[in-house]
Scaffold this motif. Structure first.
Motif, mmCIF file in Angstrom:
data_model
loop_
_atom_site.group_PDB
_atom_site.id
_atom_site.type_symbol
_atom_site.label_atom_id
_atom_site.label_comp_id
_atom_site.label_asym_id
_atom_site.label_seq_id
_atom_site.Cartn_x
_atom_site.Cartn_y
_atom_site.Cartn_z
ATOM 1 N N VAL B 243 12.857 56.585 47.834
ATOM 2 C CA VAL B 243 13.011 56.982 49.240
ATOM 3 C C VAL B 243 14.066 56.134 49.960
ATOM 4 O O VAL B 243 14.642 56.562 50.952
ATOM 5 N N THR B 244 14.354 54.962 49.433
ATOM 6 C CA THR B 244 15.324 54.114 50.139
ATOM 7 C C THR B 244 16.769 54.547 49.887
ATOM 8 O O THR B 244 17.702 53.945 50.389
ATOM 9 N N THR B 245 16.959 55.607 49.084
ATOM 10 C CA THR B 245 18.321 56.076 48.849
ATOM 11 C C THR B 245 18.761 57.109 49.881
ATOM 12 O O THR B 245 19.902 57.545 49.867
ATOM 13 N N ILE B 246 17.852 57.536 50.749
ATOM 14 C CA ILE B 246 18.219 58.623 51.661
ATOM 15 C C ILE B 246 18.687 58.064 53.011
ATOM 16 O O ILE B 246 18.262 56.982 53.436
ATOM 17 N N PRO B 247 19.583 58.787 53.671
ATOM 18 C CA PRO B 247 20.168 58.266 54.918
ATOM 19 C C PRO B 247 19.138 58.040 56.028
ATOM 20 O O PRO B 247 19.403 57.284 56.959
ATOM 21 N N TYR B 248 17.980 58.671 55.903
ATOM 22 C CA TYR B 248 16.933 58.458 56.896
ATOM 23 C C TYR B 248 16.620 56.964 57.056
ATOM 24 O O TYR B 248 16.230 56.510 58.124
ATOM 25 N N PHE B 249 16.804 56.204 55.986
ATOM 26 C CA PHE B 249 16.493 54.771 56.042
ATOM 27 C C PHE B 249 17.729 53.872 56.031
ATOM 28 O O PHE B 249 17.600 52.659 56.034
ATOM 29 N N ASN B 250 18.901 54.469 55.972
ATOM 30 C CA ASN B 250 20.095 53.632 55.791
ATOM 31 C C ASN B 250 21.150 53.815 56.865
ATOM 32 O O ASN B 250 22.266 53.332 56.724
ATOM 33 N N THR B 251 20.814 54.535 57.905
ATOM 34 C CA THR B 251 21.830 54.844 58.903
ATOM 35 C C THR B 251 21.719 53.915 60.110
ATOM 36 O O THR B 251 22.681 53.285 60.532
ATOM 37 N N VAL B 252 20.516 53.831 60.677
ATOM 38 C CA VAL B 252 20.273 52.880 61.757
ATOM 39 C C VAL B 252 19.790 51.588 61.084
ATOM 40 O O VAL B 252 18.706 51.544 60.528
ATOM 41 N N THR B 253 20.637 50.590 61.103
ATOM 42 C CA THR B 253 20.283 49.369 60.367
ATOM 43 C C THR B 253 20.032 48.214 61.333
ATOM 44 O O THR B 253 20.480 48.239 62.484
ATOM 45 N N ILE B 254 19.323 47.236 60.847
ATOM 46 C CA ILE B 254 19.067 46.034 61.638
ATOM 47 C C ILE B 254 20.387 45.432 62.117
ATOM 48 O O ILE B 254 20.564 45.086 63.286
ATOM 49 N N GLY B 255 21.353 45.367 61.178
ATOM 50 C CA GLY B 255 22.651 44.778 61.508
ATOM 51 C C GLY B 255 23.349 45.531 62.626
ATOM 52 O O GLY B 255 23.920 44.930 63.547
#
Lengths: 407, 429
Positions: B243-255
């Motif tokens: 699941v961590t490969t999908i943009p749902y989790f990789n677009t809004v980042t802490i950084g």
């Protein structure tokens, strides 16, 4: 705050003007005999085939020919079962020559206008490889004033200057989708020019044999201030400034031809030519845009062509004083290495056969008809730049007709 | 005479132009019966995209693409529970209407047209009811369904996507999903169930919807495959993506959030989240790049006034964060599920599309097809639709091809690949 920037979204190199776009349709008599002519004295086409031979030509000539080219290419994508064909479009390579010299003078001058490079391909806007190429119309027209001098009854030499006027019109899909789900499109359109020369020597040691050697130089052709137009969704308009300008240059390679003519009887002419094309000058294709953005950057596409050979043979039989029958054929190696094959002119080793027919319409007027069939070996490839994978197979049919006036 | 010659020459030219070379496609080495192909699965199978189920998405579902390709090698007709053109927006979805000055996409909802009412259900709240579909059916994809739900007789009452396929109205339905899909005989199937058993937990930031127990997953998967193959049907299964490969989790980042905050308040160096401890309890800590923020997190909640996200006493709530421990937990479950899927499929000789590998590769290396550069990025990547979980038509075509490759390789069939160039990515204004 969802930082979606289209940075580096598409760095797309144009694959234009790729390979195998040398066109060898330079005279109907010569086409009929498998494109031989470097070592022969046929007609004004010697301006191209061997400027050294021009001074030996028995008469003066004004002539023109046209060779409508039917380029039928098929593509079967890897894993697919429906082949795709390019659209029927007829390219029209032509040749015009004039040769003049005073009777019995040792010199002659000539002018040739011909199309040694070009390509016309239209795969349409919905085929598998549309993001490699949709259509290409490339023309190079060489203008060649020539002078030739007869050193003796055995040897003559000649040289010409070449001005190349080139034009390109290329369209390609951009893999972005508009609100109506249609792809973007880029069009590059421009004119270019280049200069070169050629030179040749012709030797006729006996009534039975003649020989020729011709060098045609590389012609570096540069397109400056071409127009680049991008049709993309509004959201990307800033990424693809349009209209934009582009510049590019391409080295049209030098060729060296060696030809021999043999005349076993006064009715027969047999000819062999070997042509060596110095394609390895074509290392890369680079495009520079007038305005670049993070998305639209100047491109550098490796081409890495290798030198190519063309083996040609042909014969002419003078059936009677009015009629000549010709036939010939040859085999040409491709300059395009595996991994670099693109849809512009899906190149491969090719084999060809030709037929020709000459008829004396009047005392000073010849009609020459030629017919060529060319088969490019099927080639299964995955392009290293696009991953476009599949099999290309191409057949080319080229009828042609010329009128030759001589006095 | 002159004219005649001219016509003759034209005729010859026309003939010459018509000679087209032919390239022979490879022939099949095996024989598989594709007469009735059914697709079993969840939202991905249904063609869900852009946060909703709507006609265009359905028409580009991967099973419909597979079926279209199968039709050229003996496949039968393939019916989907399509919304009518009058109700083409289906359950409603999002469109991209622009970008803000900072480059953020502006999404605008398209309202639902296929809602026939709603019903309150105990424990589930009020659920919408969608326009019923009663025609022929081969695509059984039901958005939201977990493997864990397929034996539940009441499931057709609480899931409106399933409810619309059943003859009865909620809350009277008693047909478990597995019975429903196997009621009519079939010769071939694809099965991509199991995603939601992990994904629902992940997309909720680990806040709700527990992960399906590993052993229960194995038992149910076995039951499912046994039933699907009971009458001799062949088929293909797919593994579950990381699941961590999908943009749902990789677009809004802490950084990215922190950088935005620091523009206004350069002294702030940390965001605070409510994170899972190894013992399963939650406590507040500073966020790291290993913590994933969901795409739907309203960044406007971050506030110097309330201290939300900036003050350890007011951390970003757990439903917006799949924190490092939760990531590890989901990965562990997905890995176990995939072991089950591969073993079960292998035992029955089924084809397997390893979507876990495929999407991991996509994220790490990108993909280049026919001159189209693709990756896992939101919007610009070309594969994921606006919800960051489901796919674009182009993404579904690529998935269809992956299934086809797996099927051809397993069964020696020659289903042709779909032309990825013919399918679009995210529609841009």
């Amino acid at each position: 705050m969802r930082r979606i920037l289209f940075i580096g979204m598409m760095l797309f190199p144009f694959l234009a003007m790729a390979q195998g776009f040398q066109v060898n349709l330079h005279g109907q008599k010569q086409i009929g005999m498998g494109h031989t002519g470097t070592g022969l004295l046929q007609d004004g086409a010697s301006v191209l085939f061997n400027p050294g031979a021009v001074a030996m030509l028995p008469e003066n000539y004004v002539q023109g020919g046209i060779s409508p080219l039917f380029f039928n290419s098929a593509f079967l994508a890897a894993g697919a079962n429906q082949q795709e064909n390019n659209k029927n479009q007829v390219a029209t390579p032509f040749n015009v020559y004039a040769v003049w010299g005073p009777k019995n003078a040792p010199w002659k001058v000539g002018l040739g206008v011909y199309t040694p490079f070009g390509g016309l391909t239209d795969w349409g806007t919905s085929w598998t490889g549309k993001y490699s190429l949709e259509s290409l119309n490339l023309k190079a027209i060489y203008f060649q004033p020539t002078i030739s001098y007869k050193l003796s009854n055995i040897v003559s030499i000649g040289a010409g200057f070449v001005y190349n006027h080139a034009s390109v019109d290329l369209t390609r899909g951009i893999p972005v989708s508009s609100s109506t789900a249609s792809s973007g499109q880029a069009e590059l359109k421009g004119n270019g020019k280049g200069y070169g020369f050629n030179a040749g020597i012709f030797v006729k040691p006996s009534q039975k044999v003649s020989l020729g050697l011709t060098y045609r130089s590389k012609v570096n052709t540069t397109i400056d201030g071409g127009t680049a137009t991008f049709a993309v969704p509004n959201a990307l308009a800033a990424n693809f400034p349009s209209p934009n300008t582009f510049s590019s240059s391409i080295p049209l390679p030098s060729t060296t031809s060696l030809g021999i003519g043999y005349y076993p009887t006064n009715k027969w002419t047999v000819a062999l030519d070997l042509e060596y094309v110095n394609w390895d000058v074509y290392k890369s294709l680079d495009f520079n845009y007038g305005q670049t953005t993070a998305t639209l950057q100047n491109t550098h596409s490796p081409r890495n062509y290798k030198n190519a050979y063309d083996f040609r043979g042909g014969a002419e039989y003078k059936a009677c004083t009015n009629v000549a029958l010709r036939f010939g054929g040859g085999y040409a190696t491709t300059p395009v290495q595996d991994g670099y094959v693109t849809p512009e002119a899906p190149d491969a080793n090719r084999i060809y056969g030709t037929l020709g027919f000459g008829y004396k319409l009047a005392k000073k007027l010849d009609l020459d008809v030629s017919l060529e069939f060319e088969h490019l070996m099927s080639r299964t490839q995955t392009n290293i730049e696009t991953n476009l994978a599949g099999t290309f197979k191409t057949d080319v049919t080229i009828p042609g007709v010329a009128l030759v006036y001589h006095w | 005479m002159k004219n005649f010659k001219y016509i003759f020459i034209l005729g010859v030219f026309g003939f010459l132009g018509a000679c087209k070379p032919t390239i022979t496609a490879p022939t099949a080495t095996g024989s598989v019966d594709f007469t009735r192909y059914i697709a079993v699965g969840n939202s991905l199978t249904a063609g869900y995209a852009d946060g909703g189920l709507y006609l265009t998405g359905q028409l580009n579902s991967y099973p419909s693409i597979i079926a279209k390709q199968m039709a050229t090698v003996g496949g039968g007709s393939f019916a989907q529970p399509l919304f009518t053109t009058d109700q083409a927006s289906g359950t409603g979805y999002q469109t991209l209407t622009g970008f803000s000055s900072t480059g953020s996409p502006v999404l605008t909802p398209v309202v639902a047209t296929a809602v026939r009412g709603s019903i309150p259900l105990p424990g589930l709240g009020t659920i919408p009811l969608f326009t019923k579909y009663s025609g022929a059916l081969e695509n059984y994809g039901v958005p939201g369904i977990k493997l864990n739900d397929i034996l539940n007789p009441a499931y057709g009452n609480g899931n409106p996507y399933y409810e619309r396929l059943l003859p009865g109205a909620s809350p009277t339905n008693t047909t478990p999903y597995l019975d429903f899909v196997t009621a009519k005989s079939f010769t071939f199937f694809t099965n991509w169930l199991g995603n939601n058993d992990a994904l629902s937990y992940a997309t909720s930031g680990g806040a709700s919807n527990d992960l399906t127990d590993k052993a229960a997953f194995a038992t149910t998967y076995n039951t499912l495959i046994t039933r699907l193959t009971a009458t001799g049907a062949k088929g293909a299964c797919a593994t579950i993506p990381d699941v961590t490969t999908i943009p749902y989790f990789n677009t809004v980042t802490i950084g990215a959030i922190l950088a935005g905050v620091q523009k206004v308040a350069p002294t702030i160096t940390a965001l605070y989240i409510s994170a899972r401890n190894t013992d399963g309890t939650y406590s507040t800590r500073a966020a790291t790049t290993a913590d994933l923020i969901v795409l739907t997190f309203p960044t406007s909640k971050i506030s110097a006034t309330t201290g939300y996200g900036l003050d350890p006493r007011n951390p970003i709530e757990t439903q917006y964060v799949l924190d490092a421990n939760e990531v590890a937990l989901v990965k562990d479950y997905v890995s176990a599920y995939n072991t089950t899927i591969k073993a079960t499929a292998a035992a029955k000789g089924l084809a397997v599309f390893d979507s876990f590998n495929f999407l991991t590769n996509l994220k790490n290396n990108g993909l280049l097809i026919n001159g189209i550069g693709l990756n896992s990025n939101y919007i610009s990547g070309g594969i994921f639709s606006l919800d960051g979980v489901h796919l674009t038509p182009r993404g579904y075509a690529i998935v269809a091809n992956q299934f086809i490759i797996a099927i051809n390789s397993q069964y020696g069939s020659n289903i042709p690949l779909a032309n990825v160039s013919a399918y679009n990515g995210v529609l841009l204004p």
